[in-house]
Design a protein around this motif. Structure first.
Motif, PDB file in Angstrom:
ATOM      1  N   PHE A  66     101.892 101.176 -19.005  1.00 59.05           N
ATOM      2  CA  PHE A  66     101.244 100.132 -19.785  1.00 59.05           C
ATOM      3  C   PHE A  66     102.137  98.908 -19.942  1.00 59.05           C
ATOM      4  CE2 PHE A  66      99.579 104.191 -21.321  1.00 59.05           C
ATOM      5  CZ  PHE A  66      98.224 103.983 -21.152  1.00 59.05           C
ATOM      6  N   LYS A  67     101.515  97.792 -20.306  1.00 61.55           N
ATOM      7  CA  LYS A  67     102.244  96.608 -20.716  1.00 61.55           C
ATOM      8  C   LYS A  67     101.548  96.066 -21.951  1.00 61.55           C
ATOM      9  CE  LYS A  67      99.869  93.131 -17.964  1.00 61.55           C
ATOM     10  NZ  LYS A  67     100.032  92.031 -17.039  1.00 61.55           N
ATOM     11  N   VAL A  68     102.285  95.343 -22.756  1.00 65.82           N
ATOM     12  CA  VAL A  68     101.760  94.794 -24.000  1.00 65.82           C
ATOM     13  C   VAL A  68     101.605  93.295 -23.822  1.00 65.82           C
ATOM     14  CG1 VAL A  68     102.157  94.489 -26.466  1.00 65.82           C
ATOM     15  CG2 VAL A  68     102.943  96.576 -25.334  1.00 65.82           C
ATOM     16  N   ARG A  69     100.413  92.794 -24.142  1.00 71.77           N
ATOM     17  CA  ARG A  69     100.182  91.355 -24.113  1.00 71.77           C
ATOM     18  C   ARG A  69      99.874  90.919 -25.528  1.00 71.77           C
ATOM     19  NH1 ARG A  69      95.984  89.049 -20.400  1.00 71.77           N
ATOM     20  NH2 ARG A  69      94.660  90.345 -21.678  1.00 71.77           N
ATOM     21  N   GLY A  70     100.382  89.803 -25.901  1.00 74.29           N
ATOM     22  CA  GLY A  70     100.096  89.337 -27.250  1.00 74.29           C
ATOM     23  C   GLY A  70     100.810  88.040 -27.511  1.00 74.29           C
ATOM     24  N   PRO A  71     100.862  87.573 -28.664  1.00 78.53           N
ATOM     25  CA  PRO A  71     100.280  88.140 -29.883  1.00 78.53           C
ATOM     26  C   PRO A  71      98.801  87.804 -30.005  1.00 78.53           C
ATOM     27  CG  PRO A  71     101.413  86.145 -30.458  1.00 78.53           C
ATOM     28  CD  PRO A  71     101.617  86.364 -28.958  1.00 78.53           C
ATOM     29  N   VAL A  72      98.139  88.506 -30.859  1.00 74.54           N
ATOM     30  CA  VAL A  72      96.728  88.266 -31.134  1.00 74.54           C
ATOM     31  C   VAL A  72      96.605  87.812 -32.579  1.00 74.54           C
ATOM     32  CG1 VAL A  72      94.461  89.339 -31.321  1.00 74.54           C
ATOM     33  CG2 VAL A  72      95.992  89.995 -29.462  1.00 74.54           C
ATOM     34  N   TYR A  73      95.987  86.701 -32.779  1.00 73.38           N
ATOM     35  CA  TYR A  73      95.744  86.184 -34.126  1.00 73.38           C
ATOM     36  C   TYR A  73      94.244  86.121 -34.338  1.00 73.38           C
ATOM     37  CZ  TYR A  73     100.606  84.843 -33.871  1.00 73.38           C
ATOM     38  OH  TYR A  73     101.963  84.865 -33.746  1.00 73.38           O
ATOM     39  N   LEU A  74      93.792  86.678 -35.420  1.00 71.25           N
ATOM     40  CA  LEU A  74      92.377  86.664 -35.734  1.00 71.25           C
ATOM     41  C   LEU A  74      92.106  85.689 -36.865  1.00 71.25           C
ATOM     42  CD1 LEU A  74      91.764  90.511 -35.664  1.00 71.25           C
ATOM     43  CD2 LEU A  74      91.371  88.879 -33.824  1.00 71.25           C
ATOM     44  N   LEU A  75      91.090  84.881 -36.729  1.00 72.58           N
ATOM     45  CA  LEU A  75      90.700  83.930 -37.759  1.00 72.58           C
ATOM     46  C   LEU A  75      89.460  84.485 -38.435  1.00 72.58           C
ATOM     47  CD1 LEU A  75      91.157  81.149 -39.046  1.00 72.58           C
ATOM     48  CD2 LEU A  75      89.591  80.243 -37.312  1.00 72.58           C
ATOM     49  N   GLU A  76      89.541  84.667 -39.751  1.00 73.45           N
ATOM     50  CA  GLU A  76      88.415  85.202 -40.507  1.00 73.45           C
ATOM     51  C   GLU A  76      87.978  84.174 -41.538  1.00 73.45           C
ATOM     52  OE1 GLU A  76      89.906  88.798 -42.171  1.00 73.45           O
ATOM     53  OE2 GLU A  76      89.491  89.942 -40.362  1.00 73.45           O
TER      54      GLU A  76
END
Length: 78
Positions: A66-76
């Motif tokens: 596996f590899k990790v992609r990111g970062p993930v930011y969520l707007l709520e």
């Protein structure tokens, strides 16, 4: 594990440790391979609150498929 999964720092720390162990590497061996001190490997695995994201991502990439992609930011909405 599904193909795309959202993970947090705790998850990444646990995965880094699991994949290192599955690869049959000690913390000392992993430290030499990653070019860091053994305490950095320990902290990357055991203290998710520390800012060692890049090391965790490298460990997962090196010791798993596996590899990790990111970062993930969520707007709520408020």
């Amino acid at each position: 594990m599904s193909r795309k999964t959202t993970l947090n720092e705790n998850d990444l720390a646990a995965l880094a440790k699991t994949f290192r162990k599955q690869a049959g590497k000690t913390r000392a061996q992993a430290a030499r391979e990653m070019g860091v001190k053994q305490t950095s490997i320990f902290n990357a695995e055991e203290t998710p609150g520390q800012s060692l994201l890049k090391l965790r991502m490298r460990m997962i990439k090196v010791y798993s498929k596996f590899k990790v992609r990111g970062p993930v930011y969520l707007l709520e909405e408020k």
